[in-house]
Design a protein around this motif. Structure first.
Motif, PDB file in Angstrom:
ATOM      1  N   SER A  73       5.564  58.019  39.369  1.00  0.00           N
ATOM      2  CA  SER A  73       4.971  57.203  40.422  1.00  0.00           C
ATOM      3  C   SER A  73       5.036  55.712  40.033  1.00  0.00           C
ATOM      4  N   SER A  74       3.950  54.976  40.258  1.00  0.00           N
ATOM      5  CA  SER A  74       4.015  53.543  39.930  1.00  0.00           C
ATOM      6  C   SER A  74       3.608  53.270  38.482  1.00  0.00           C
ATOM      7  N   GLY A  75       3.398  54.332  37.698  1.00  0.00           N
ATOM      8  CA  GLY A  75       3.227  54.129  36.254  1.00  0.00           C
ATOM      9  C   GLY A  75       1.803  54.103  35.744  1.00  0.00           C
ATOM     10  N   THR A  76       0.841  54.558  36.553  1.00  0.00           N
ATOM     11  CA  THR A  76      -0.563  54.502  36.106  1.00  0.00           C
ATOM     12  C   THR A  76      -0.743  55.245  34.776  1.00  0.00           C
ATOM     13  N   THR A  77      -0.520  56.551  34.792  1.00  0.00           N
ATOM     14  CA  THR A  77      -0.730  57.332  33.565  1.00  0.00           C
ATOM     15  C   THR A  77       0.358  57.032  32.532  1.00  0.00           C
ATOM     16  N   ALA A  78       1.601  56.898  33.008  1.00  0.00           N
ATOM     17  CA  ALA A  78       2.715  56.656  32.077  1.00  0.00           C
ATOM     18  C   ALA A  78       2.481  55.374  31.270  1.00  0.00           C
ATOM     19  N   SER A  79       1.838  54.380  31.884  1.00  0.00           N
ATOM     20  CA  SER A  79       1.617  53.115  31.161  1.00  0.00           C
ATOM     21  C   SER A  79       0.588  53.299  30.045  1.00  0.00           C
ATOM     22  N   HIS A  80      -0.387  54.183  30.251  1.00  0.00           N
ATOM     23  CA  HIS A  80      -1.339  54.458  29.172  1.00  0.00           C
ATOM     24  C   HIS A  80      -0.636  55.226  28.051  1.00  0.00           C
ATOM     25  N   LEU A  81       0.285  56.123  28.429  1.00  0.00           N
ATOM     26  CA  LEU A  81       1.052  56.810  27.375  1.00  0.00           C
ATOM     27  C   LEU A  81       1.922  55.802  26.614  1.00  0.00           C
ATOM     28  N   ALA A  82       2.410  54.797  27.319  1.00  0.00           N
ATOM     29  CA  ALA A  82       3.217  53.762  26.646  1.00  0.00           C
ATOM     30  C   ALA A  82       2.370  53.009  25.623  1.00  0.00           C
ATOM     31  N   ASP A  83       1.077  52.804  25.932  1.00  0.00           N
ATOM     32  CA  ASP A  83       0.168  52.184  24.949  1.00  0.00           C
ATOM     33  C   ASP A  83      -0.049  53.118  23.755  1.00  0.00           C
ATOM     34  N   ILE A  84      -0.250  54.399  24.043  1.00  0.00           N
ATOM     35  CA  ILE A  84      -0.581  55.377  22.992  1.00  0.00           C
ATOM     36  C   ILE A  84       0.635  55.613  22.093  1.00  0.00           C
ATOM     37  N   CYS A  85       1.785  55.840  22.703  1.00  0.00           N
ATOM     38  CA  CYS A  85       3.026  56.128  21.951  1.00  0.00           C
ATOM     39  C   CYS A  85       3.814  54.815  21.822  1.00  0.00           C
ATOM     40  N   SER A  86       3.176  53.825  21.236  1.00  0.00           N
ATOM     41  CA  SER A  86       3.775  52.482  21.277  1.00  0.00           C
ATOM     42  C   SER A  86       5.045  52.379  20.427  1.00  0.00           C
ATOM     43  N   HIS A  87       5.260  53.354  19.526  1.00  0.00           N
ATOM     44  CA  HIS A  87       6.512  53.370  18.752  1.00  0.00           C
ATOM     45  C   HIS A  87       7.483  54.428  19.266  1.00  0.00           C
ATOM     46  N   GLY A  88       7.162  55.028  20.387  1.00  0.00           N
ATOM     47  CA  GLY A  88       8.055  56.025  20.992  1.00  0.00           C
ATOM     48  C   GLY A  88       8.546  55.523  22.345  1.00  0.00           C
ATOM     49  N   LEU A  89       9.230  56.396  23.059  1.00  0.00           N
ATOM     50  CA  LEU A  89       9.751  56.038  24.380  1.00  0.00           C
ATOM     51  C   LEU A  89       9.164  56.971  25.433  1.00  0.00           C
ATOM     52  N   ILE A  90       8.854  56.402  26.602  1.00  0.00           N
ATOM     53  CA  ILE A  90       8.366  57.195  27.726  1.00  0.00           C
ATOM     54  C   ILE A  90       9.469  57.154  28.791  1.00  0.00           C
ATOM     55  N   GLU A 102       7.831  49.749  42.466  1.00  0.00           N
ATOM     56  CA  GLU A 102       6.564  49.359  41.805  1.00  0.00           C
ATOM     57  C   GLU A 102       6.621  49.638  40.307  1.00  0.00           C
ATOM     58  N   LEU A 103       7.238  50.770  39.962  1.00  0.00           N
ATOM     59  CA  LEU A 103       7.337  51.144  38.539  1.00  0.00           C
ATOM     60  C   LEU A 103       8.122  50.095  37.756  1.00  0.00           C
ATOM     61  N   LEU A 104       9.145  49.522  38.393  1.00  0.00           N
ATOM     62  CA  LEU A 104       9.981  48.538  37.683  1.00  0.00           C
ATOM     63  C   LEU A 104       9.197  47.284  37.285  1.00  0.00           C
ATOM     64  N   GLN A 105       8.159  46.966  38.065  1.00  0.00           N
ATOM     65  CA  GLN A 105       7.299  45.820  37.694  1.00  0.00           C
ATOM     66  C   GLN A 105       6.590  46.114  36.371  1.00  0.00           C
ATOM     67  N   VAL A 106       6.267  47.391  36.188  1.00  0.00           N
ATOM     68  CA  VAL A 106       5.529  47.800  34.985  1.00  0.00           C
ATOM     69  C   VAL A 106       6.484  47.921  33.790  1.00  0.00           C
ATOM     70  N   THR A 107       7.632  48.542  34.026  1.00  0.00           N
ATOM     71  CA  THR A 107       8.562  48.759  32.899  1.00  0.00           C
ATOM     72  C   THR A 107       9.149  47.426  32.404  1.00  0.00           C
ATOM     73  N   ALA A 108       9.102  46.401  33.262  1.00  0.00           N
ATOM     74  CA  ALA A 108       9.576  45.081  32.816  1.00  0.00           C
ATOM     75  C   ALA A 108       8.642  44.524  31.741  1.00  0.00           C
ATOM     76  N   GLN A 109       7.361  44.943  31.781  1.00  0.00           N
ATOM     77  CA  GLN A 109       6.367  44.458  30.809  1.00  0.00           C
ATOM     78  C   GLN A 109       6.211  45.412  29.633  1.00  0.00           C
ATOM     79  N   LYS A 110       6.264  46.706  29.944  1.00  0.00           N
ATOM     80  CA  LYS A 110       6.063  47.725  28.892  1.00  0.00           C
ATOM     81  C   LYS A 110       7.453  48.234  28.529  1.00  0.00           C
ATOM     82  N   ARG A 111       8.001  47.677  27.467  1.00  0.00           N
ATOM     83  CA  ARG A 111       9.424  47.855  27.202  1.00  0.00           C
ATOM     84  C   ARG A 111       9.773  49.218  26.629  1.00  0.00           C
TER      85      ARG A 111
END
Ligand SMILES: C[S@@+](CC[C@H](N)C(=O)[O-])C[C@H]1O[C@@H](n2cnc3c(N)ncnc32)[C@H](O)[C@@H]1O
Length: 215
Positions: A73-90, A102-111
């Motif tokens: 979706s627009s990355g709500t839960t996935a963005s928290h996983l990106a914080d948790i798995c900060s050395h991994g990839l989502i 909408e998701l692309l706005q988030v993935t531009a920040q959460k690399r």
């Protein structure tokens, strides 16, 4: 206070350490504590947050886990996983072009979030874009939810799965109990069911399964 690796209680709220300080994904509150910035994780917006608050007892995610997220979706839960798995990839699979914008706005920040516009029913569309995967997280609100997870598990060979099942998307006529029972049965050959978490009062439509792939 730490709940699981990368998951905290800050000022009484569930939160993750913001891997992109100053950036909000869904108007969540940002909290500062001890020189760190945390993002409040809303259990009414994220089934994983609801499951944690309702007593999830095993957490498959680590700092360097790679996750295949089906229905990002627009990355709500996935963005928290990106914080948790900060050395991994989502790897974030989403088939709606509107949500992907909408998701692309988030993935531009959460690399460490990799956007993939594809249909989760067809892992062959994205198998070449995804590396090794430790966990598959699936929340697609679709018919054939167990089959989608099984097909992706065959393709990516994770150790764990997490599945939010929406009964009405599978069959609006059968009782939710019967649908949940039938979907769970389909998974039993491949997965050990670690836990079935009731998400009420945060979410009334889903059950949430924590799964481990059988050896
Ligand atoms: C309930 S929302 C997911 C919410 C998200 N998991 C979260 O917590 O932030 C379900 C999403 O799955 C997507 N979806 C449904 N079927 C899909 C499919 N076959 N392939 C990819 N995405 C799909 C929908 O477009 C929608 O954005």
């Amino acid at each position: 206070m730490k709940k699981f690796e990368g998951v905290y209680k800050v000022k009484g709220k569930l939160a993750t350490l913001n891997s992109s300080p100053g950036f909000r994904v869904y108007d969540e509150r940002l909290l500062n504590k001890g020189g760190c910035e945390y993002r409040v994780w809303d259990p009414y917006r994220s089934k994983l947050a609801a499951a944690i608050l309702n007593g999830l007892n095993e957490f498959p995610f680590e700092g360097d886990s790679n996750v295949l997220y089906l229905g990002a979706s627009s990355g709500t839960t996935a963005s928290h996983l990106a914080d948790i798995c900060s050395h991994g990839l989502i790897y974030c699979v989403e088939f709606s072009r509107r949500m992907m914008r909408e998701l692309l706005q988030v993935t531009a920040q959460k690399r460490n979030m990799i956007p993939i516009l594809a249909d989760a029913k067809k892992p062959e569309q994205y198998v070449y874009r995804v590396g090794s995967v430790d966990v598959i997280y699936q929340d697609v609100a679709q018919a054939k939810q167990a089959e989608i997870l099984l097909r992706n598990t065959e393709a990516f060979r994770p150790r764990y799965g997490m599945l939010a099942i929406k009964s009405r998307s599978i069959n609006a006529v059968k009782s939710p109990k019967q649908v949940f029972r039938e979907e769970t049965e389909k998974l039993k050959g491949k997965f050990e069911i670690l836990q079935n978490v009731d998400l009420r009062p945060y979410d009334k439509d889903h059950i949430f399964l924590n799964l481990r792939v059988k050896k």
